[in-house]
Design a protein around this motif. Structure first.
Motif, PDB file in Angstrom:
ATOM      1  N   UNK A 168       0.827  -1.198   0.000  1.00 57.23           N
ATOM      2  CA  UNK A 168       0.000   0.000   0.000  1.00 57.23           C
ATOM      3  C   UNK A 168       0.860   1.246   0.000  1.00 57.23           C
ATOM      4  N   UNK A 169       1.929   1.215   0.775  1.00 57.49           N
ATOM      5  CA  UNK A 169       2.763   2.403   0.876  1.00 57.49           C
ATOM      6  C   UNK A 169       3.532   2.649  -0.414  1.00 57.49           C
ATOM      7  N   UNK A 170       3.588   1.638  -1.267  1.00 55.96           N
ATOM      8  CA  UNK A 170       4.438   1.782  -2.437  1.00 55.96           C
ATOM      9  C   UNK A 170       3.808   2.626  -3.542  1.00 55.96           C
ATOM     10  N   UNK A 171       2.492   2.471  -3.822  1.00 59.31           N
ATOM     11  CA  UNK A 171       1.928   3.205  -4.945  1.00 59.31           C
ATOM     12  C   UNK A 171       0.540   3.760  -4.641  1.00 59.31           C
ATOM     13  N   UNK A 172       0.412   5.055  -4.720  1.00 57.01           N
ATOM     14  CA  UNK A 172      -0.911   5.664  -4.774  1.00 57.01           C
ATOM     15  C   UNK A 172      -0.931   6.425  -6.079  1.00 57.01           C
ATOM     16  N   UNK A 173      -1.851   6.036  -6.932  1.00 61.20           N
ATOM     17  CA  UNK A 173      -1.858   6.566  -8.277  1.00 61.20           C
ATOM     18  C   UNK A 173      -3.060   7.490  -8.409  1.00 61.20           C
ATOM     19  N   UNK A 174      -2.827   8.778  -8.586  1.00 60.52           N
ATOM     20  CA  UNK A 174      -3.954   9.693  -8.616  1.00 60.52           C
ATOM     21  C   UNK A 174      -3.822  10.690  -9.759  1.00 60.52           C
ATOM     22  N   UNK A 175      -4.957  10.916 -10.452  1.00 64.83           N
ATOM     23  CA  UNK A 175      -4.987  11.902 -11.527  1.00 64.83           C
ATOM     24  C   UNK A 175      -6.204  12.791 -11.345  1.00 64.83           C
ATOM     25  N   UNK A 176      -6.028  14.082 -11.507  1.00 62.30           N
ATOM     26  CA  UNK A 176      -7.188  14.971 -11.449  1.00 62.30           C
ATOM     27  C   UNK A 176      -6.953  16.138 -12.394  1.00 62.30           C
ATOM     28  N   UNK A 177      -8.010  16.541 -13.130  1.00 62.51           N
ATOM     29  CA  UNK A 177      -7.818  17.686 -14.031  1.00 62.51           C
ATOM     30  C   UNK A 177      -8.136  18.990 -13.315  1.00 62.51           C
ATOM     31  N   UNK A 178      -8.482  18.917 -12.022  1.00 63.57           N
ATOM     32  CA  UNK A 178      -8.739  20.114 -11.238  1.00 63.57           C
ATOM     33  C   UNK A 178     -10.215  20.368 -10.998  1.00 63.57           C
ATOM     34  N   UNK A 179     -11.079  19.829 -11.867  1.00 56.04           N
ATOM     35  CA  UNK A 179     -12.513  20.060 -11.718  1.00 56.04           C
ATOM     36  C   UNK A 179     -13.060  19.305 -10.506  1.00 56.04           C
ATOM     37  N   UNK A 180     -12.497  18.077 -10.274  1.00 59.31           N
ATOM     38  CA  UNK A 180     -12.952  17.255  -9.157  1.00 59.31           C
ATOM     39  C   UNK A 180     -11.749  16.802  -8.335  1.00 59.31           C
ATOM     40  N   UNK A 181     -11.823  16.943  -7.020  1.00 54.19           N
ATOM     41  CA  UNK A 181     -10.764  16.431  -6.149  1.00 54.19           C
ATOM     42  C   UNK A 181     -11.395  15.533  -5.097  1.00 54.19           C
ATOM     43  N   UNK A 182     -10.736  14.412  -4.852  1.00 51.05           N
ATOM     44  CA  UNK A 182     -11.216  13.486  -3.831  1.00 51.05           C
ATOM     45  C   UNK A 182     -10.525  13.870  -2.526  1.00 51.05           C
ATOM     46  N   UNK A 183     -11.261  14.450  -1.603  1.00 57.78           N
ATOM     47  CA  UNK A 183     -10.605  14.949  -0.388  1.00 57.78           C
ATOM     48  C   UNK A 183     -10.621  13.934   0.743  1.00 57.78           C
ATOM     49  N   UNK A 184     -11.564  12.989   0.714  1.00 56.75           N
ATOM     50  CA  UNK A 184     -11.572  11.972   1.771  1.00 56.75           C
ATOM     51  C   UNK A 184     -12.348  10.743   1.329  1.00 56.75           C
ATOM     52  N   UNK A 185     -11.940   9.594   1.876  1.00 52.09           N
ATOM     53  CA  UNK A 185     -12.665   8.344   1.666  1.00 52.09           C
ATOM     54  C   UNK A 185     -12.882   7.765   3.050  1.00 52.09           C
ATOM     55  N   UNK A 186     -14.139   7.597   3.453  1.00 53.56           N
ATOM     56  CA  UNK A 186     -14.393   7.091   4.799  1.00 53.56           C
ATOM     57  C   UNK A 186     -15.085   5.740   4.726  1.00 53.56           C
ATOM     58  N   UNK A 187     -14.605   4.812   5.552  1.00 55.76           N
ATOM     59  CA  UNK A 187     -15.173   3.450   5.570  1.00 55.76           C
ATOM     60  C   UNK A 187     -14.598   2.748   6.779  1.00 55.76           C
ATOM     61  N   UNK A 188     -15.199   1.626   7.229  1.00 57.92           N
ATOM     62  CA  UNK A 188     -14.589   0.857   8.320  1.00 57.92           C
ATOM     63  C   UNK A 188     -13.267   0.246   7.839  1.00 57.92           C
ATOM     64  N   UNK A 189     -12.274   0.190   8.718  1.00 63.76           N
ATOM     65  CA  UNK A 189     -10.974  -0.370   8.321  1.00 63.76           C
ATOM     66  C   UNK A 189     -11.034  -1.887   8.183  1.00 63.76           C
ATOM     67  N   UNK A 190     -11.840  -2.492   9.048  1.00 67.05           N
ATOM     68  CA  UNK A 190     -11.898  -3.965   9.043  1.00 67.05           C
ATOM     69  C   UNK A 190     -13.353  -4.392   9.061  1.00 67.05           C
ATOM     70  N   UNK A 191     -13.717  -5.353   8.218  1.00 69.27           N
ATOM     71  CA  UNK A 191     -15.066  -5.927   8.311  1.00 69.27           C
ATOM     72  C   UNK A 191     -14.951  -7.446   8.278  1.00 69.27           C
ATOM     73  N   UNK A 192     -15.996  -8.116   8.754  1.00 69.71           N
ATOM     74  CA  UNK A 192     -16.045  -9.558   8.605  1.00 69.71           C
ATOM     75  C   UNK A 192     -16.634  -9.855   7.234  1.00 69.71           C
ATOM     76  N   UNK A 193     -16.156 -10.933   6.641  1.00 71.33           N
ATOM     77  CA  UNK A 193     -16.651 -11.293   5.323  1.00 71.33           C
ATOM     78  C   UNK A 193     -18.166 -11.496   5.380  1.00 71.33           C
ATOM     79  N   UNK A 194     -18.880 -10.910   4.410  1.00 70.55           N
ATOM     80  CA  UNK A 194     -20.327 -11.071   4.367  1.00 70.55           C
ATOM     81  C   UNK A 194     -21.080  -9.983   5.108  1.00 70.55           C
ATOM     82  N   UNK A 195     -20.361  -9.115   5.830  1.00 75.21           N
ATOM     83  CA  UNK A 195     -21.019  -8.043   6.591  1.00 75.21           C
ATOM     84  C   UNK A 195     -21.330  -6.876   5.649  1.00 75.21           C
ATOM     85  N   UNK A 196     -22.254  -5.985   6.035  1.00 77.53           N
ATOM     86  CA  UNK A 196     -22.519  -4.806   5.211  1.00 77.53           C
ATOM     87  C   UNK A 196     -21.298  -3.896   5.183  1.00 77.53           C
TER      88      UNK A 196
END
Lengths: 405, 299
Positions: free
Chosen positions: A258-286
């Motif tokens: 994960x630390x090796x590559x984060x690949x991001x492209x933006x033309x400036x019109x849209x920026x992704x400022x955050x992604x929120x989600x649980x870090x760990x889930x059990x398989x089959x959970x919502x």
């Protein structure tokens, strides 16, 4: 049963190697000289261009126990197998092996391409066993197990790699040692043969045989081993129960990737400022993901794509707002977009989250953020299921009684 | 390979049971425990017999499988070399006085024995290189590969002897009743070649200079040995031939084959004894070197 010594005992073993070929050769001459004058190979320091291929490695393998060795390429696993096999000498420490030992390191070692499979079996069994009667007795068994049919009497050079592996495996498992060293060979051949190999290995374990198994295949390690030794850069990271060590190993692999590559492209019109989600889930959970998007101009019916990929880059889940029937509109400023899955039946592992925002067509990308974030999916310990999905099918057995017929 | 062997059989009569065996690998030199070292060598030598036979059958049948004239190839190089010298002799480029012995018989016996020596000299290094992939992966009594190499040299020599016999009979060479005794100098040449070859093998596996050097030395060495002409006794060449330990082998061989009394019988005995001791030393050195060679093989 009387208390016996472990099948293999590795005690503070180190091994140094040279990175430079030329120096390595010269050190070879010097080391031979040391052997001849009786000084031996013991050393606590490195010479120029040398490194520790193994450093202070200790573990033991009990009788009837299967121990897995995991670690990256070049971690020192094969060096360790060679030391246990007595092919090379340790620089420090001590290895004790109690019982007869066979190594399945390269299956075709010693095969001569011009000779037939049968002739090669005779040679290989003579190499692996010193008792000729035993070898002769096993010849037919080996040939039958390999399922090579008439090919057994054609030259080995016409064999496919799968056929070679089948023959090699058949030879090694029929020599009935007390200890088996297995290096990355169970993955060869077709599925039927792989199952047969696993059955044979199980039989070997049930008869009290000990195994050291080296594999990159976590499934192979998880389904075969009682304990695992994790080695990295020649040093033992962890020794313990299979599930525990494998989990730790896989988590470390994921962190590193994960630390090796984060690949991001933006033309400036849209920026992704955050992604929120649980870090760990059990398989089959919502599971739900909240995307925070900063937009410089309003977008009517943008195409938003969300996908999850494995550490090897394979996309296992991919959804596109337009085809899912979502009627979205992004206003100027900060927008929140939530994507919810009722259940996510993925198998254990760490998954990356990828986001693409496009206008009009999917090719007109305003934003592409790969491996933006990660989440981990957990599966109950001891679950042996394989594959990409962790599904829960219903199993029903029905028997037609022979007597009733 | 085995640093230290404690055959549990010493306390336990189950000697044949390999499960009873415990092996310990440490950095120490096996010379620290000489009796265990010698025991392990002898045990491996015993165990190597069957394997040596299998490897011999494998190599021999693979070696000539793709040829038309098969095993006759064993004799071809010596016959060819001999024919060249016969040609040179017949046109007067060289003039070798062999008395009543036809020159072809004289020179063919010489080149065939020379080939035996060269084959024995090259065998250890050749066998080690050929079996490299097995050496780095399987722990087995490696003596078997040398035994197999020697057996191949002998096999090829036996074919040469048959060809030599046919030629001797065809040209009516005056062969003496002592002829079967030529097997003695043959054995000594085999021993000298093996001793030198085995002694050079460990260094040869590390540095290819050794093999290159051998190739360079062997050809001229033939001219400093009485292979195609009788031992010279005068001048610089005479001194060199006198000092050359191979000289007695060829002289004694011809004495047994064609008669005539030479002064070389005592030297023959001494050289043979030295070769025997040298072989034993070379064997020990090889045993000590092998684990260190194996770790450099992949470098």
């Amino acid at each position: 049963m009387k208390a016996a010594a472990p099948a293999i005992e590795v005690d503070r073993v180190s091994k140094r190697y040279s990175r430079s070929l030329r120096r390595g050769l010269w050190y070879g001459v010097k080391d031979i000289g040391k052997e001849i004058v009786g000084r031996g190979q013991y050393a606590e320091t490195l010479r120029q261009s040398e490194f520790w291929a193994l450093r202070d490695v200790s573990f033991s393998v009990g009788r009837g126990e299967t121990v897995g060795l995991i670690g990256h390429n070049g971690a020192g696993k094969t060096t360790l197998l060679k030391l246990i096999n007595g092919l090379i000498k340790p620089t420090t420490g001590r290895i004790q092996v109690s019982g007869s030992l066979r190594a399945l390191i390269a299956l075709d070692a010693g095969f001569n391409p011009i000779l037939t499979g049968r002739e090669n079996v005779k040679v290989a069994s003579a190499v692996l066993s010193t008792r000729e009667r035993e070898a002769r007795h096993r010849l037919d068994e080996i040939v039958a197990f390999s399922e090579l049919g008439d090919f057994i009497d054609t030259p080995v050079r016409s064999y496919s790699s799968g056929m070679l592996a089948r023959l090699g495996f058949s030879i090694a498992v029929h020599m009935q040692p007390d200890i088996l060293l297995v290096d990355e060979v169970l993955a060869v051949g077709d599925l039927n043969f792989a199952i047969k190999c696993h059955r044979k290995i199980k039989e070997f374990r049930d008869n009290g045989g000990s195994i050291v198994l080296v594999s990159h295949n976590a499934y192979s390690i998880r389904s075969n081993c009682d304990r695992v030794v994790w080695i990295e850069h020649g040093v033992v990271q962890d020794v313990g129960p299979t599930a525990e060590v494998c989990d730790a190993y896989e988590a470390a692999v994921a962190r590193q990737d994960a630390s090796s590559t984060v690949d991001e492209y933006s033309d400036g019109a849209v920026t992704l400022t955050a992604v929120r989600h649980p870090d760990v889930i059990d398989s089959g959970a919502p599971f739900s993901v909240e995307l925070e998007l900063d937009v410089t101009r309003p977008l009517d019916r943008p195409i938003v794509a969300l996908s999850f990929s494995t550490q090897t880059g394979q996309v296992v889940v991919g959804n596109v707002s337009a085809t899912d029937g979502a009627d979205l509109r992004l206003e100027m400023g900060r927008n929140r977009l939530t994507v919810t899955y009722d259940d996510l039946p993925l198998t254990r592992g760490t998954y990356s989250i990828n986001v693409v925002v496009a206008d009009g067509t999917i090719n007109n990308q305003l934003l592409a953020a790969m491996k933006k974030s990660e989440f981990e999916v957990r599966v109950p310990r001891g679950d042996l299921g394989a594959g990409v999905l962790q599904l829960r099918p219903e199993w029903i057995a029905s028997t037609t009684s022979m007597l009733a017929q | 390979m085995i640093t230290e062997v404690s055959d549990a059989a010493e306390q336990n009569p189950a000697r044949e049971n390999p499960s009873a065996m415990t092996r310990v690998y440490t950095p120490a030199s096996p010379l620290r425990t000489p009796s265990a070292f010698v025991k392990s060598i002898l045990r491996d030598a015993r165990q190597a017999r069957i394997l040596a036979w299998r490897l011999f059958v494998r190599d021999i049948s693979a070696q000539y499988r793709q040829t038309a004239i098969g095993y006759l190839w064993a004799a071809v190089p010596s016959v060819f070399t001999a024919l060249v010298w016969v040609l040179l002799q017949s046109v007067g480029v060289i003039n070798v006085d062999t008395g009543n012995i036809p020159y072809i018989a004289y020179v063919l016996a010489g080149t065939m024995f020379w080939q035996l020596f060269v084959d024995a000299l090259n065998a250890p290094l050749k066998m080690l290189s050929q079996n490299r992939s097995m050496l780095i992966r399987v722990n087995f009594p490696t003596e078997a590969i040398f035994a197999s190499g020697l057996a191949q040299v002998l096999f090829s020599f036996a074919i040469k002897l048959v060809v030599l016999g046919v030629v001797l009979a065809a040209v009516g060479a005056p062969v003496k009743w002592t002829a079967p005794a030529i097997l003695l100098p043959a054995f000594s040449l085999l021993l000298i070649g093996t001793a030198l070859g085995l002694l050079l093998a460990p260094a040869g596996m590390l540095y290819q200079d050794i093999q290159q050097g051998l190739n360079v030395i062997v050809a001229p060495l033939m001219f400093l040995t009485p292979v195609i002409y009788a031992a010279v006794t005068v001048g610089v060449l005479g001194k060199i031939m006198r000092a050359n330990p191979l000289t007695p082998m060829f002289e004694v061989m011809r004495e047994f084959l064609f008669g005539g009394v030479g002064p070389y019988l005592a030297e023959f005995g001494i050289v043979s004894a030295v070769a025997l001791v040298l072989t034993a030393v070379a064997w020990l050195v090889y045993r000590l070197s092998l684990p260190i060679l194996v770790e450099r093989f992949e470098a």
